[in-house]
Design a protein around this motif. Structure first.
Motif, short mmCIF file in Angstrom:
data_model
loop_
_atom_site.label_atom_id
_atom_site.label_comp_id
_atom_site.label_asym_id
_atom_site.label_seq_id
_atom_site.Cartn_x
_atom_site.Cartn_y
_atom_site.Cartn_z
N ALA A 183 -33.54 24.48 -15.52
CA ALA A 183 -34.62 23.92 -14.39
C ALA A 183 -35.96 23.62 -14.91
O ALA A 183 -36.64 22.66 -14.57
CB ALA A 183 -34.80 25.08 -13.43
N GLU A 184 -36.60 24.33 -15.92
CA GLU A 184 -37.83 24.09 -16.58
C GLU A 184 -37.93 22.93 -17.21
O GLU A 184 -38.90 22.25 -17.12
CB GLU A 184 -38.21 25.56 -17.28
N GLN A 185 -36.74 22.62 -17.99
CA GLN A 185 -36.76 21.39 -19.09
C GLN A 185 -36.72 20.25 -18.13
O GLN A 185 -37.49 19.30 -18.46
CB GLN A 185 -35.51 21.63 -19.93
N TYR A 186 -35.87 20.30 -17.02
CA TYR A 186 -35.83 18.93 -16.44
C TYR A 186 -36.96 19.09 -15.43
O TYR A 186 -37.44 17.63 -14.90
CB TYR A 186 -34.54 18.88 -15.57
N GLY A 187 -37.24 20.07 -14.64
CA GLY A 187 -38.58 19.99 -13.97
C GLY A 187 -39.81 19.31 -14.61
O GLY A 187 -40.49 18.56 -13.92
N GLY A 188 -39.78 19.92 -15.79
CA GLY A 188 -41.03 19.34 -16.80
C GLY A 188 -40.92 17.96 -17.00
O GLY A 188 -41.84 17.25 -16.96
N LEU A 189 -39.57 17.56 -17.06
CA LEU A 189 -39.37 16.02 -17.66
C LEU A 189 -39.91 15.25 -16.23
O LEU A 189 -40.38 14.14 -16.47
CB LEU A 189 -38.11 15.80 -17.93
N PHE A 190 -39.56 15.79 -15.11
CA PHE A 190 -39.65 15.04 -13.99
C PHE A 190 -41.21 14.99 -13.86
O PHE A 190 -41.81 13.88 -13.41
CB PHE A 190 -39.48 15.80 -12.70
N GLN A 191 -41.91 16.00 -14.05
CA GLN A 191 -43.31 16.02 -13.95
C GLN A 191 -43.97 14.95 -14.72
O GLN A 191 -45.05 14.16 -14.20
CB GLN A 191 -44.24 17.15 -13.93
N ARG A 192 -43.37 14.70 -15.92
CA ARG A 192 -44.11 14.16 -17.04
C ARG A 192 -43.68 12.40 -16.61
O ARG A 192 -44.66 11.57 -16.83
CB ARG A 192 -43.59 14.12 -18.38
N ILE A 193 -42.47 12.31 -16.04
CA ILE A 193 -42.05 10.78 -15.78
C ILE A 193 -42.85 10.48 -14.48
O ILE A 193 -43.50 9.29 -14.16
CB ILE A 193 -40.65 10.78 -15.15
N LYS A 194 -43.12 11.46 -13.58
CA LYS A 194 -43.96 11.25 -12.36
C LYS A 194 -45.41 10.68 -12.88
O LYS A 194 -46.09 9.51 -12.31
CB LYS A 194 -44.21 12.44 -11.60
N ILE A 195 -46.14 11.32 -13.65
CA ILE A 195 -47.56 11.27 -14.29
C ILE A 195 -47.52 9.61 -14.88
O ILE A 195 -48.37 8.81 -14.72
CB ILE A 195 -47.94 12.23 -15.61
N ALA A 196 -46.23 9.61 -15.73
CA ALA A 196 -46.36 7.98 -16.45
C ALA A 196 -46.18 7.13 -15.26
O ALA A 196 -46.76 5.88 -15.53
CB ALA A 196 -45.11 8.04 -17.37
N ILE B 126 -33.25 15.69 -9.51
CA ILE B 126 -31.97 16.44 -9.02
C ILE B 126 -31.23 17.34 -10.07
O ILE B 126 -30.90 18.37 -9.64
CB ILE B 126 -31.02 15.13 -8.70
N VAL B 127 -31.27 17.11 -11.37
CA VAL B 127 -30.74 18.04 -12.14
C VAL B 127 -31.58 19.23 -12.39
O VAL B 127 -30.84 20.34 -12.54
CB VAL B 127 -30.77 17.03 -13.67
N SER B 128 -32.97 19.14 -12.13
CA SER B 128 -33.65 20.30 -12.06
C SER B 128 -33.40 21.32 -10.95
O SER B 128 -33.18 22.45 -11.09
CB SER B 128 -35.28 19.99 -11.99
N LYS B 129 -33.19 20.66 -9.81
CA LYS B 129 -32.73 21.59 -8.64
C LYS B 129 -31.38 22.11 -8.66
O LYS B 129 -31.14 23.02 -8.30
CB LYS B 129 -32.98 20.70 -7.37
N ILE C 137 -30.31 26.15 -8.75
CA ILE C 137 -29.18 26.72 -7.93
C ILE C 137 -28.22 27.50 -8.71
O ILE C 137 -27.72 28.50 -8.33
CB ILE C 137 -28.65 25.51 -6.90
N LEU C 138 -27.99 27.02 -9.95
CA LEU C 138 -27.14 27.75 -10.78
C LEU C 138 -27.57 28.72 -11.56
O LEU C 138 -26.91 29.27 -12.39
CB LEU C 138 -26.25 26.36 -11.63
N GLY C 139 -28.84 29.06 -11.51
CA GLY C 139 -29.53 30.24 -12.25
C GLY C 139 -29.89 29.80 -13.66
O GLY C 139 -30.05 30.79 -14.55
N ASP C 140 -29.83 28.44 -13.97
CA ASP C 140 -30.07 27.96 -15.16
C ASP C 140 -31.54 27.59 -15.35
O ASP C 140 -32.15 26.66 -15.06
CB ASP C 140 -29.32 26.67 -15.52
N GLN C 141 -32.27 28.85 -15.51
CA GLN C 141 -33.82 29.01 -15.64
C GLN C 141 -34.34 27.78 -16.84
O GLN C 141 -35.28 26.94 -16.59
CB GLN C 141 -34.31 30.21 -15.79
N GLU C 142 -33.73 27.98 -17.85
CA GLU C 142 -33.98 27.32 -18.84
C GLU C 142 -34.04 25.80 -18.41
O GLU C 142 -35.02 24.68 -18.89
CB GLU C 142 -33.36 27.41 -20.12
#
Length: 302
Positions: A41-54, A27-30, A34-39
Protein backbone atom coordinates in the motif's frame (compact mmCIF):
# COMPACT_ATOMS: atom_id res chain seq x y z
CA UNK A 1 -21.74 19.69 -38.38
CA UNK A 2 -21.13 23.28 -39.40
CA UNK A 3 -19.09 25.64 -37.19
CA UNK A 4 -17.84 22.79 -34.99
CA UNK A 5 -14.18 22.01 -34.28
CA UNK A 6 -12.96 19.42 -36.77
CA UNK A 7 -10.34 18.10 -34.33
CA UNK A 8 -9.22 18.59 -30.77
CA UNK A 9 -11.52 16.20 -28.93
CA UNK A 10 -8.85 13.52 -28.47
CA UNK A 11 -6.74 13.58 -25.30
CA UNK A 12 -3.00 13.79 -26.13
CA UNK A 13 -1.57 10.29 -25.76
CA UNK A 14 0.96 11.27 -23.10
CA UNK A 15 -1.75 12.87 -20.95
CA UNK A 16 -4.01 9.85 -21.40
CA UNK A 17 -1.30 7.29 -20.63
CA UNK A 18 -0.01 9.14 -17.56
CA UNK A 19 -3.53 9.57 -16.18
CA UNK A 20 -4.27 5.85 -16.47
CA UNK A 21 -0.83 4.94 -15.08
CA UNK A 22 -1.71 6.99 -12.01
CA UNK A 23 -5.21 5.52 -11.78
CA UNK A 24 -3.97 1.93 -12.07
CA UNK A 25 -1.36 2.55 -9.39
CA UNK A 26 -3.95 4.08 -7.07
CA UNK A 27 -6.19 1.03 -7.50
CA UNK A 28 -3.31 -1.35 -6.63
CA UNK A 29 -2.54 0.72 -3.52
CA UNK A 30 -6.13 0.52 -2.34
CA UNK A 31 -6.25 -3.24 -3.03
CA UNK A 32 -3.11 -3.72 -0.96
CA UNK A 33 -4.66 -1.78 1.91
CA UNK A 34 -7.76 -3.98 1.90
CA UNK A 35 -5.60 -7.12 1.81
CA UNK A 36 -3.53 -5.93 4.76
CA UNK A 37 -0.37 -5.50 2.68
CA UNK A 38 0.92 -2.34 4.31
CA UNK A 39 4.23 -2.42 2.44
CA UNK A 40 2.49 -2.71 -0.91
CA UNK A 41 0.00 0.00 0.00
CA UNK A 42 2.80 2.41 0.88
CA UNK A 43 4.84 1.47 -2.20
CA UNK A 44 2.05 1.99 -4.70
CA UNK A 45 0.48 4.87 -2.79
CA UNK A 46 3.80 6.67 -2.93
CA UNK A 47 4.15 5.91 -6.63
CA UNK A 48 0.66 7.33 -7.23
CA UNK A 49 1.63 10.57 -5.49
CA UNK A 50 4.81 10.87 -7.55
CA UNK A 51 2.93 10.29 -10.80
CA UNK A 52 0.37 12.88 -9.70
CA UNK A 53 3.11 15.44 -9.07
CA UNK A 54 4.70 14.69 -12.45
CA UNK A 55 1.32 14.95 -14.20
CA UNK A 56 0.77 18.42 -12.80
CA UNK A 57 4.31 19.59 -13.49
CA UNK A 58 4.25 18.34 -17.08
CA UNK A 59 0.69 18.89 -18.24
CA UNK A 60 -1.19 21.31 -15.96
CA UNK A 61 -0.97 25.10 -15.96
CA UNK A 62 -0.73 25.94 -12.26
CA UNK A 63 -2.23 29.41 -12.80
CA UNK A 64 -5.45 28.65 -14.66
CA UNK A 65 -5.77 24.84 -14.47
CA UNK A 66 -5.51 24.29 -18.23
CA UNK A 67 -4.49 20.72 -19.06
CA UNK A 68 -2.39 20.06 -22.16
CA UNK A 69 -4.75 19.39 -25.05
CA UNK A 70 -7.59 21.37 -23.44
CA UNK A 71 -10.12 18.58 -24.00
CA UNK A 72 -13.34 17.77 -22.17
CA UNK A 73 -12.04 14.23 -21.74
CA UNK A 74 -8.68 15.29 -20.29
CA UNK A 75 -10.30 17.33 -17.53
CA UNK A 76 -12.81 14.56 -16.81
CA UNK A 77 -10.05 11.97 -16.35
CA UNK A 78 -7.96 14.29 -14.19
CA UNK A 79 -10.93 14.98 -11.92
CA UNK A 80 -12.12 11.38 -11.71
CA UNK A 81 -8.63 10.03 -10.98
CA UNK A 82 -7.96 12.75 -8.36
CA UNK A 83 -4.92 14.10 -10.18
CA UNK A 84 -5.47 17.81 -9.55
CA UNK A 85 -4.77 19.90 -6.44
CA UNK A 86 -7.93 21.12 -4.67
CA UNK A 87 -7.54 24.70 -5.90
CA UNK A 88 -7.64 23.61 -9.55
CA UNK A 89 -10.57 21.19 -9.45
CA UNK A 90 -13.13 23.97 -9.85
CA UNK A 91 -11.13 25.43 -12.72
CA UNK A 92 -11.18 22.05 -14.46
CA UNK A 93 -14.99 22.07 -14.37
CA UNK A 94 -14.98 25.57 -15.86
CA UNK A 95 -12.78 24.31 -18.69
CA UNK A 96 -15.13 21.36 -19.27
CA UNK A 97 -18.08 23.72 -19.58
CA UNK A 98 -16.19 25.96 -22.01
CA UNK A 99 -15.32 22.86 -24.00
CA UNK A 100 -18.98 21.87 -24.14
CA UNK A 101 -19.81 25.37 -25.38
CA UNK A 102 -17.21 25.03 -28.16
CA UNK A 103 -19.09 21.97 -29.37
CA UNK A 104 -22.44 23.71 -29.47
CA UNK A 105 -23.51 22.40 -26.07
CA UNK A 106 -22.50 18.79 -26.82
CA UNK A 107 -19.98 16.25 -25.57
CA UNK A 108 -16.73 15.55 -27.39
CA UNK A 109 -15.94 12.56 -25.17
CA UNK A 110 -15.78 8.83 -25.86
CA UNK A 111 -15.49 5.44 -24.19
CA UNK A 112 -13.06 6.36 -21.41
CA UNK A 113 -14.41 9.75 -20.46
CA UNK A 114 -18.09 10.34 -21.32
CA UNK A 115 -19.46 8.66 -18.21
CA UNK A 116 -16.62 9.91 -16.02
CA UNK A 117 -17.35 13.47 -17.11
CA UNK A 118 -21.04 13.05 -16.28
CA UNK A 119 -20.14 11.70 -12.83
CA UNK A 120 -17.70 14.51 -12.08
CA UNK A 121 -20.07 17.25 -13.19
CA UNK A 122 -22.50 16.12 -10.46
CA UNK A 123 -19.71 15.55 -7.92
CA UNK A 124 -18.52 19.12 -8.55
CA UNK A 125 -21.97 20.67 -8.16
CA UNK A 126 -22.92 21.02 -11.84
CA UNK A 127 -25.71 18.47 -12.16
CA UNK A 128 -27.48 21.04 -14.33
CA UNK A 129 -24.85 20.64 -17.05
CA UNK A 130 -24.93 16.83 -16.80
CA UNK A 131 -28.72 16.81 -17.19
CA UNK A 132 -28.42 19.25 -20.09
CA UNK A 133 -26.18 16.75 -21.87
CA UNK A 134 -28.46 13.84 -21.02
CA UNK A 135 -31.51 15.59 -22.45
CA UNK A 136 -29.98 16.57 -25.80
CA UNK A 137 -31.75 15.25 -28.90
CA UNK A 138 -29.21 16.33 -31.53
CA UNK A 139 -26.14 14.41 -32.63
CA UNK A 140 -23.94 13.61 -30.77
CA UNK A 141 -26.17 12.61 -27.86
CA UNK A 142 -27.93 9.67 -26.29
CA UNK A 143 -31.26 11.29 -27.11
CA UNK A 144 -30.37 11.37 -30.81
CA UNK A 145 -29.83 7.61 -30.75
CA UNK A 146 -33.26 7.11 -29.19
CA UNK A 147 -34.86 9.33 -31.82
CA UNK A 148 -33.29 7.13 -34.52
CA UNK A 149 -35.01 4.09 -33.01
CA UNK A 150 -32.21 2.86 -30.74
CA UNK A 151 -33.22 0.57 -27.88
CA UNK A 152 -29.61 0.04 -26.79
CA UNK A 153 -26.64 2.42 -26.78
CA UNK A 154 -24.38 2.47 -29.83
CA UNK A 155 -20.61 2.14 -29.98
CA UNK A 156 -20.28 5.46 -31.79
CA UNK A 157 -22.07 8.76 -31.36
CA UNK A 158 -22.57 8.89 -35.12
CA UNK A 159 -23.27 5.18 -35.60
CA UNK A 160 -26.12 6.30 -37.82
CA UNK A 161 -26.88 9.84 -38.96
CA UNK A 162 -30.04 10.72 -40.84
CA UNK A 163 -29.17 11.67 -44.40
CA UNK A 164 -25.75 10.05 -44.26
CA UNK A 165 -26.46 6.53 -43.06
CA UNK A 166 -24.23 4.08 -41.16
CA UNK A 167 -20.87 5.32 -39.88
CA UNK A 168 -18.90 2.15 -40.62
CA UNK A 169 -20.68 -1.06 -41.53
CA UNK A 170 -17.60 -3.13 -40.65
CA UNK A 171 -17.24 -1.85 -37.08
CA UNK A 172 -20.38 -0.27 -35.73
CA UNK A 173 -21.93 -2.06 -32.75
CA UNK A 174 -25.43 -0.97 -31.80
CA UNK A 175 -25.21 -2.45 -28.30
CA UNK A 176 -21.95 -1.37 -26.72
CA UNK A 177 -20.56 -0.53 -23.30
CA UNK A 178 -18.50 2.45 -24.53
CA UNK A 179 -20.78 5.44 -24.16
CA UNK A 180 -23.47 3.14 -22.82
CA UNK A 181 -21.57 3.40 -19.52
CA UNK A 182 -23.82 6.38 -18.82
CA UNK A 183 -26.12 3.76 -17.27
CA UNK A 184 -23.82 3.95 -14.22
CA UNK A 185 -24.61 7.67 -14.02
CA UNK A 186 -28.32 6.94 -14.30
CA UNK A 187 -28.15 4.45 -11.43
CA UNK A 188 -26.03 6.67 -9.20
CA UNK A 189 -27.68 10.03 -9.74
CA UNK A 190 -31.12 9.59 -11.28
CA UNK A 191 -32.50 6.64 -9.32
CA UNK A 192 -29.84 7.27 -6.68
CA UNK A 193 -28.47 3.77 -5.91
CA UNK A 194 -24.78 3.82 -4.99
CA UNK A 195 -22.36 1.30 -3.47
CA UNK A 196 -20.33 2.21 -0.38
CA UNK A 197 -16.68 1.50 -1.25
CA UNK A 198 -15.93 1.00 2.45
CA UNK A 199 -18.43 -1.87 2.68
CA UNK A 200 -18.18 -3.90 -0.56
CA UNK A 201 -20.96 -6.01 -2.01
CA UNK A 202 -23.69 -3.52 -1.11
CA UNK A 203 -23.57 -4.45 2.58
CA UNK A 204 -24.12 -0.74 3.09
CA UNK A 205 -25.92 1.26 0.42
CA UNK A 206 -25.97 4.97 -0.37
CA UNK A 207 -29.30 6.28 -1.67
CA UNK A 208 -28.89 9.74 -3.18
CA UNK A 209 -31.12 10.79 -6.11
CA UNK A 210 -30.20 14.08 -7.77
CA UNK A 211 -33.08 16.07 -9.21
CA UNK A 212 -32.78 17.92 -12.51
CA UNK A 213 -33.39 17.96 -16.21
CA UNK A 214 -37.10 18.53 -15.80
CA UNK A 215 -37.60 14.91 -14.73
CA UNK A 216 -40.70 14.36 -12.62
CA UNK A 217 -40.30 10.66 -11.83
CA UNK A 218 -37.83 7.78 -12.00
CA UNK A 219 -37.53 4.24 -10.71
CA UNK A 220 -35.09 1.37 -10.90
CA UNK A 221 -33.75 -1.78 -9.26
CA UNK A 222 -30.28 -3.19 -8.73
CA UNK A 223 -30.01 -6.94 -8.11
CA UNK A 224 -27.33 -7.07 -5.44
CA UNK A 225 -25.82 -10.17 -3.84
CA UNK A 226 -28.10 -9.54 -0.83
CA UNK A 227 -31.24 -9.07 -2.90
CA UNK A 228 -32.91 -6.31 -4.93
CA UNK A 229 -32.26 -2.67 -4.03
CA UNK A 230 -35.02 -0.47 -5.44
CA UNK A 231 -35.98 3.19 -5.54
CA UNK A 232 -38.92 5.04 -7.05
CA UNK A 233 -39.42 8.78 -6.82
CA UNK A 234 -41.81 11.42 -8.10
CA UNK A 235 -41.86 15.22 -8.01
CA UNK A 236 -45.01 17.31 -8.34
CA UNK A 237 -45.72 20.92 -7.39
CA UNK A 238 -42.81 21.13 -4.98
CA UNK A 239 -43.61 17.82 -3.28
CA UNK A 240 -41.13 14.95 -3.49
CA UNK A 241 -41.87 11.31 -2.73
CA UNK A 242 -39.21 8.60 -2.52
CA UNK A 243 -39.91 4.89 -2.05
CA UNK A 244 -36.93 2.77 -1.05
CA UNK A 245 -36.50 -0.99 -0.68
CA UNK A 246 -33.43 -2.22 1.22
CA UNK A 247 -32.68 -5.99 1.29
CA UNK A 248 -32.22 -8.05 4.44
CA UNK A 249 -28.93 -7.99 6.38
CA UNK A 250 -27.96 -4.61 4.90
CA UNK A 251 -28.38 -0.95 5.83
CA UNK A 252 -28.43 2.31 3.92
CA UNK A 253 -27.73 5.99 4.23
CA UNK A 254 -30.36 8.11 2.49
CA UNK A 255 -29.74 11.66 1.31
CA UNK A 256 -33.03 13.50 0.82
CA UNK A 257 -33.03 16.62 -1.43
CA UNK A 258 -35.13 18.92 0.73
CA UNK A 259 -34.75 22.48 1.94
CA UNK A 260 -37.43 21.86 4.55
CA UNK A 261 -36.32 18.92 6.74
CA UNK A 262 -39.22 19.51 9.12
CA UNK A 263 -41.67 18.45 6.37
CA UNK A 264 -40.18 14.97 5.92
CA UNK A 265 -42.46 12.06 6.81
CA UNK A 266 -41.98 8.31 6.50
CA UNK A 267 -45.20 6.47 5.60
CA UNK A 268 -47.09 9.43 7.03
CA UNK A 269 -45.22 9.42 10.36
CA UNK A 270 -42.79 11.95 11.80
CA UNK A 271 -39.21 10.69 11.55
CA UNK A 272 -38.80 10.36 15.33
CA UNK A 273 -41.68 7.88 15.27
CA UNK A 274 -40.61 6.00 12.14
CA UNK A 275 -39.35 2.48 12.76
CA UNK A 276 -35.84 1.77 11.50
CA UNK A 277 -35.04 5.41 10.73
CA UNK A 278 -32.29 7.45 12.40
CA UNK A 279 -31.55 11.08 11.54
CA UNK A 280 -27.81 11.50 10.90
CA UNK A 281 -27.67 15.11 9.77
CA UNK A 282 -30.14 17.86 9.02
CA UNK A 283 -29.27 20.94 6.99
CA UNK A 284 -30.93 23.17 4.37
CA UNK A 285 -30.88 21.39 1.03
CA UNK A 286 -30.32 17.92 2.44
CA UNK A 287 -31.47 15.56 5.16
CA UNK A 288 -29.34 12.48 5.86
CA UNK A 289 -30.93 9.37 7.34
CA UNK A 290 -29.69 5.93 8.37
CA UNK A 291 -32.17 3.14 7.65
CA UNK A 292 -32.22 -0.61 8.06
CA UNK A 293 -33.60 -3.30 5.79
CA UNK A 294 -37.20 -2.86 4.76
CA UNK A 295 -39.63 -0.76 2.75
CA UNK A 296 -39.83 3.02 3.22
CA UNK A 297 -41.86 5.86 1.73
CA UNK A 298 -40.51 9.35 2.36
CA UNK A 299 -42.53 12.46 1.50
CA UNK A 300 -41.37 16.06 1.79
CA UNK A 301 -41.37 19.57 0.40
CA UNK A 302 -38.40 20.44 -1.76
Amino acid sequence: LENWPKSGGQVPKEVFATAFFAHSTDIVSKMATILGDQEGAEQYGGLFQRIKIAFNEQFVNADDGTIYGDTQAGYALALHFDLLPPQLRGRAVEHIIRGIERYGGHLSTGIHSANRMMLELVNMGRADIAYQLLMLRTVPSWGYMIDQGATTIWERWDGYVAGRGVQNAGMNSYNHYAIGAVVEWLYRYVIGINPDINEPGYKHILIRPTLGGGLTHAKGTYESIHGPIATSWSLSEGQFELEVSIPGNTAATVYLPTRAPSTVLESGNALEKAEGVEVQCSAPGCLVLKIGAGQYRFTMSV
